[in-house]
Design a protein around this motif. Structure first.
Motif, PDB file in Angstrom:
ATOM      1  N   GLN A  59       0.844  -1.206   0.000  1.00 44.40           N
ATOM      2  CA  GLN A  59       0.000   0.000   0.000  1.00 44.40           C
ATOM      3  C   GLN A  59       0.881   1.259   0.000  1.00 44.40           C
ATOM      4  O   GLN A  59       0.574   2.238  -0.680  1.00 44.40           O
ATOM      5  N   ILE A  60       1.969   1.212   0.783  1.00 46.58           N
ATOM      6  CA  ILE A  60       2.869   2.380   0.851  1.00 46.58           C
ATOM      7  C   ILE A  60       3.568   2.587  -0.504  1.00 46.58           C
ATOM      8  O   ILE A  60       3.661   3.701  -1.013  1.00 46.58           O
ATOM      9  N   VAL A 104       1.290   4.360  -2.985  1.00 43.98           N
ATOM     10  CA  VAL A 104       1.136   5.799  -2.809  1.00 43.98           C
ATOM     11  C   VAL A 104       2.346   6.525  -3.408  1.00 43.98           C
ATOM     12  O   VAL A 104       2.205   7.481  -4.187  1.00 43.98           O
ATOM     13  N   MET A 109      -3.242   7.061   2.616  1.00 41.24           N
ATOM     14  CA  MET A 109      -3.087   5.852   3.433  1.00 41.24           C
ATOM     15  C   MET A 109      -4.215   5.712   4.456  1.00 41.24           C
ATOM     16  O   MET A 109      -4.745   4.628   4.666  1.00 41.24           O
TER      17      MET A 109
END
Ligand code: PHE
Length: 339
Positions: free
Chosen positions: A111-112, A115, A233
């Motif tokens: 997920q990081i 981004v 996030m």
């Protein structure tokens, strides 16, 4: 001749097998073209006339014996095969194949990545066993800094220059050694610190560090990038605040908090009633670090930030105990879906 017949008779009676191939070899031995009995039948002609009848009868008897034996053994073998087949209950439901899921640390790391990759950062890697230069010296750690102490760092025995990396900031040095600005990287990895294992701390965890170096990069750029990250996030309603802090490799340095997603600022356990949750450290790259890397601080500037992936996961999924990430308890791991 009679001795031979008696011996063959014994041999036939004694023969046992559970194997079809062996049984066929037995058949050929006696009844095949060159088999024992076939040759005996051929011999009949050379037997004196008065003995011929009894001899013939005896050989015939042996032939019957062989045929009976073959039939009997064949039946036994077939009977056994059917019983084994019948033992398998084909109506039983099959054992289900359990689907695995990604480890929560991998899920959140992805997920990081998502981004930062969208805004031009690329992933960089580095070794888990590092030397003093990449871990401390190049990052502007003064010689007496406590992180260099045995109490915080796992040194590799015999060589005080080599240690398990205490942070992934060592990767930013490796990137700057190889690449000239502009630089925009995120550096994930496993990190180690000599800490007591409790619900809140562990001797091993995962970090992601970010580094951005270019002309005219300002503190405002850093703040905006990190605000973007927080909103992507944790949700668009999330806000951030920066508190002054200290890291040897950034100046000025800050800790970043996000608004508590659980109580929305009202106060709860996660934010210890403050309404804010700390999630990362950041700052403008110290000019000494740039100089160490032969980058002119008058021409270039940059920012760096670093966060613990377990920490982000805890805030995102509200897990309470960091030890859960390393115990491989399927009841915990199964709650995270592969993405
Ligand atoms: N390396 C720091 C740590 O391990 C985090 C950090 C990275 C802080 C980059 C500022 C800039 O805590």
């Amino acid at each position: 001749m009679n001795d031979k017949l008696t011996q063959l008779c014994k041999e036939i009676e004694k023969f046992q097998t559970e194997n079809l191939e062996e049984l066929d070899r037995f058949r050929l031995k006696f009844l095949g073209k060159k088999g024992e009995l076939t040759t005996l039948f051929d011999d009949i002609r050379s037997i004196p006339a008065e003995e011929r009848k009894t001899f013939g009868q005896n050989v015939n008897h042996l032939k019957n014996l062989v045929q009976e034996k073959i039939q009997q053994l064949k039946n036994a073998i077939e009977a056994k095969q059917t019983t084994t087949i019948e033992k398998i209950d084909t109506t039983c439901p099959a054992n289900s194949i359990e689907l695995g899921s990604r480890h929560p640390v991998s899920v959140v790391r992805k997920q990081i990545y998502d981004v930062f990759e969208k805004i031009g950062f690329v992933v960089a890697d580095g070794p888990e066993i590092e030397d003093d230069w990449h871990l401390f010296n190049a990052l502007n750690f003064p010689p007496e800094h406590p992180a260099r102490d045995m109490q915080d760092t796992f040194f590799v025995e015999k060589d005080p220059d080599i240690a398990l990396r205490t942070h992934t900031s060592s990767i930013q040095i490796r990137v700057m050694e190889k690449q000239k600005p502009p630089i925009r990287v995120i550096c994930p990895g496993r990190t180690y610190r000599n800490e007591v294992i409790t619900a809140r701390s562990h001797c091993m965890f995962h970090q992601i560090e970010g580094l951005y170096i270019d002309k005219n990069v300002s503190f405002a750029d850093m703040k905006q990038t990190l605000l973007h990250f927080a909103k992507e996030m944790f949700g668009t309603e999330t806000n951030i605040r920066l508190r002054p802090s200290y890291f040897p490799f950034t100046e000025p340095s800050a800790e970043m908090d996000i608004t508590c997603g659980i109580c929305k600022g009202k106060g709860c356990n996660l934010c210890k009633n403050s309404g804010w949750v700390e999630i990362l450290g950041c700052g403008m790259v110290d000019p000494n670090v740039l100089r160490n890397m032969n980058i002119d601080p008058n021409e270039y500037s940059g920012f760096a930030f670093g966060m613990g992936i377990e920490r982000i996961t805890q805030v995102l999924y509200k897990t309470k105990d960091i030890r859960l990430f390393f115990e491989n308890d399927l009841r915990f791991l199964k709650q995270f879906q592969a993405i």
